[in-house]
Design an enzyme around this catalytic site. Structure first.
Site, mmCIF file in Angstrom:
data_model
loop_
_atom_site.group_PDB
_atom_site.id
_atom_site.type_symbol
_atom_site.label_atom_id
_atom_site.label_comp_id
_atom_site.label_asym_id
_atom_site.label_seq_id
_atom_site.Cartn_x
_atom_site.Cartn_y
_atom_site.Cartn_z
ATOM 1 N N LYS A 68 -39.653 29.273 22.132
ATOM 2 C CA LYS A 68 -39.539 30.422 23.028
ATOM 3 C C LYS A 68 -40.449 31.502 22.492
ATOM 4 O O LYS A 68 -40.810 31.496 21.302
ATOM 5 C CB LYS A 68 -38.093 30.946 23.050
ATOM 6 C CG LYS A 68 -37.742 31.722 24.288
ATOM 7 C CD LYS A 68 -37.455 30.795 25.461
ATOM 8 C CE LYS A 68 -37.066 31.527 26.717
ATOM 9 N NZ LYS A 68 -36.566 30.608 27.748
HETATM 10 P P1 NAD Z 1 -36.893 37.291 36.492
HETATM 11 O O1 NAD Z 1 -37.601 38.308 35.690
HETATM 12 O O2 NAD Z 1 -37.612 36.610 37.606
HETATM 13 O O3 NAD Z 1 -35.562 37.938 37.127
HETATM 14 C C1 NAD Z 1 -34.588 38.592 36.361
HETATM 15 C C2 NAD Z 1 -33.610 39.267 37.316
HETATM 16 O O4 NAD Z 1 -32.565 39.869 36.551
HETATM 17 C C3 NAD Z 1 -34.233 40.386 38.134
HETATM 18 O O5 NAD Z 1 -33.652 40.420 39.416
HETATM 19 C C4 NAD Z 1 -33.849 41.644 37.360
HETATM 20 O O6 NAD Z 1 -33.834 42.795 38.160
HETATM 21 C C5 NAD Z 1 -32.471 41.254 36.887
HETATM 22 N N1 NAD Z 1 -32.023 41.976 35.700
HETATM 23 C C6 NAD Z 1 -32.761 42.332 34.607
HETATM 24 N N2 NAD Z 1 -32.007 43.026 33.749
HETATM 25 C C7 NAD Z 1 -30.766 43.080 34.292
HETATM 26 C C8 NAD Z 1 -29.555 43.669 33.877
HETATM 27 N N3 NAD Z 1 -29.464 44.342 32.729
HETATM 28 N N4 NAD Z 1 -28.484 43.539 34.695
HETATM 29 C C9 NAD Z 1 -28.583 42.858 35.856
HETATM 30 N N5 NAD Z 1 -29.703 42.298 36.306
HETATM 31 C C10 NAD Z 1 -30.773 42.411 35.529
HETATM 32 O O7 NAD Z 1 -36.311 36.241 35.446
HETATM 33 P P2 NAD Z 1 -35.871 34.743 35.722
HETATM 34 O O8 NAD Z 1 -37.040 33.878 35.441
HETATM 35 O O9 NAD Z 1 -35.155 34.659 37.017
HETATM 36 O O10 NAD Z 1 -34.854 34.509 34.511
HETATM 37 C C11 NAD Z 1 -33.475 34.880 34.595
HETATM 38 C C12 NAD Z 1 -32.701 34.092 33.546
HETATM 39 O O11 NAD Z 1 -32.884 32.699 33.770
HETATM 40 C C13 NAD Z 1 -33.117 34.336 32.103
HETATM 41 O O12 NAD Z 1 -31.983 34.219 31.266
HETATM 42 C C14 NAD Z 1 -34.065 33.187 31.820
HETATM 43 O O13 NAD Z 1 -34.152 32.880 30.443
HETATM 44 C C15 NAD Z 1 -33.372 32.090 32.585
HETATM 45 N N6 NAD Z 1 -34.227 30.949 32.932
HETATM 46 C C16 NAD Z 1 -35.366 31.115 33.679
HETATM 47 C C17 NAD Z 1 -36.128 29.995 33.995
HETATM 48 C C18 NAD Z 1 -37.362 30.087 34.876
HETATM 49 O O14 NAD Z 1 -37.902 29.044 35.206
HETATM 50 N N7 NAD Z 1 -37.807 31.260 35.285
HETATM 51 C C19 NAD Z 1 -35.761 28.738 33.518
HETATM 52 C C20 NAD Z 1 -34.591 28.608 32.777
HETATM 53 C C21 NAD Z 1 -33.833 29.727 32.498
#
Ligand code: NAD
Length: 420
Positions: free
Chosen positions: A110
């Site tokens: 990561k």
């Molecule tokens: P992203 O940046 O696209 O979206 C994050 C979302 O969370 C946004 O809507 C943001 O406004 C919101 N957010 C941020 N801080 C916040 C808070 N304090 N309270 C409430 N909402 C909040 O990110 P993503 O890619 O959707 O990732 C989200 C989660 O999923 C993370 O934990 C990431 O590690 C995990 N994840 C992502 C992927 C991927 O392919 N993108 C894969 C596996 C896991």
């Protein structure tokens, strides 16, 4: 005296607690436990960036490579003010278990930069991303360590990384990152893959419990890549999405939110705030709604021992990585709330990242149907392997998933041996 867990358990402490619990269940050799509790390599760079006003600012960036017993390191890059070595190490460990659980030939890694991208301009962000990539030129490599998008990073940042790495190496290297735009070797279906996997796992769990998606009520925290895709696909498959939120807060409508309209609204306004036909709800209260399925899909440690006993959902499907602390996990388990753990629930992203890498290596690209079909097969196979252990060994879904993920790496370490 009763010692309770502090509200902000370190993500690494949580990850190590989960690992220790799993090692106990599997009866794994202490030497292997020792190796898995530490990352193979921790890299920190401090990247200077020319800001728009002519000043120079330093930004700290990290890459943690946890374990490569099964293959090259793989894992996302996060741009967020809370990024530090502890958090990145914990997330790298989760990537190791996740890749192993779903049968990918990858190890876990990561990375990230400690920055709030909303506080800098797009050109500053581009210079930062490119300088960070140049500083990591010896670390990232299609054969060794392949980044992907995570919080606040998207195909745009992956394109900058691919371009910077390729320019410095003197050849186009699409395989150095996944989650790229389609125009430079991205895979169809990658953007939606994590949210798609979350919904596939929700569907599998509902069936496992003799229920069905149609009419299921869902609350989803986070409306980014994972949360908004899960909301859209859940909505399309007949679930009633009653609440969604972003960093600015949430919206709630017990009759169900019009998700396509919310997507358009959020895109046009940069947030869900003010969306018509819904009440305002805080991120904290969204977690406490009485729904069938709760999907935390934003950041880690949002369900802790401070609010776990007030969670009213029947099921929690972890879209985000590490949204539930170990103490909260124990409380939910006692309450009979089933949790589909992150390493299973959100594995769809890395599965299609793997497809993207394979397609790039072979220069043979698949249709979106083929990508989605292969993704579904891997996710449902993984679910049934986990569910089988849940039933036969009376484990929680998390410990069943960990047992498979950690167990395969332990086996690989055993047969590879310890050098020298
Ligand atoms: P992203 O940046 O696209 O979206 C994050 C979302 O969370 C946004 O809507 C943001 O406004 C919101 N957010 C941020 N801080 C916040 C808070 N304090 N309270 C409430 N909402 C909040 O990110 P993503 O890619 O959707 O990732 C989200 C989660 O999923 C993370 O934990 C990431 O590690 C995990 N994840 C992502 C992927 C991927 O392919 N993108 C894969 C596996 C896991």
């Amino acid at each position: 005296m009763i010692i309770t867990e502090p509200v902000h358990t370190s993500p690494l402490t949580s990850a190590r607690q989960q690992l220790a619990k799993c090692i106990d269940i599997l009866g794994i050799d202490p030497g292997v436990h020792e190796r898995l509790a530490y990352p193979d390599r921790v890299v920190q760079v401090n990247s200077p960036v020319r800001m728009d006003n002519g000043s120079t600012k330093m930004f700290s960036g990290y890459r943690v490579q946890h374990n490569n017993a099964l293959g090259p390191y793989k894992g996302g890059l996060r741009f967020h003010p809370s990024v530090d070595i502890d958090e990145v190490t914990a997330l790298a460990m989760l990537m190791s278990w996740k890749c192993s659980l779903v049968g990918l030939p990858y190890g876990g890694a990561k990375g990230g930069i400690t920055v709030d991208p909303r506080q800098i301009s797009v050109s500053e962000l581009e210079r930062l991303t490119r300088r960070f990539t140049a500083d990591m030129i010896l670390i990232f490599d299609p054969q060794k360590d392949i980044p992907a998008p995570d919080v606040n990073t998207s195909p745009r940042e992956m394109a900058w990384i691919m371009d910077t790495w390729s320019v410095n190496k003197g050849y186009a290297a699409p395989g150095v990152v996944t989650g790229k735009p389609i125009a430079i070797g991205g895979s169809l279906g990658r953007f939606e893959a994590t949210g798609r996997g979350v919904i596939t796992m929700t569907d599998e769990l509902l069936r496992f419990k003799g229920r069905q998606m149609v009419g299921t009520t869902m609350a989803i925290q986070g409306f980014g890549n994972v949360g908004s895709t899960a909301a859209m696909l859940g909505h399309q498959q007949g679930a009633k999405i009653v609440a969604v939120s972003d960093v600015f807060g949430g919206i709630y409508n017990p009759a169900g939110i019009d998700i396509p309209a919310a997507m358009l609204y959020s895109k046009a306004n940069g947030s869900l705030a003010g969306f018509p036909d819904a009440e305002t709800i805080s991120n904290e209260d969204l977690l406490l709604l009485k729904v069938d399925v709760l999907v935390p899909a934003a950041l880690e440690a949002v369900i802790t021992d401070q609010n776990a006993d007030r969670i009213k959902a029947d099921f929690v499907v972890e879209g985000a990585n590490g949204p539930i602390t170990p103490a909260a996990d124990a409380i939910l388990e006692k309450k009979g709330i089933i949790v589909v753990p992150d390493i299973l629930a959100n594995a769809g992203g890395v599965v299609v990242s793997y497809f993207e890498w394979v397609q790039g290596m072979s220069q043979l690209f698949w249709s979106e149907e083929e990508v989605n079909d292969r993704l579904r097969r891997i996710m449902t196979r993984s679910f049934s392997q986990v569910a089988n252990l849940v039933t036969t060994r009376d484990l929680s879904f998390r410990m069943a998933a960990y047992s498979i993920g950690v167990g395969r790496i332990a086996e690989a370490l055993k047969v590879r041996g310890l050098y020298p």
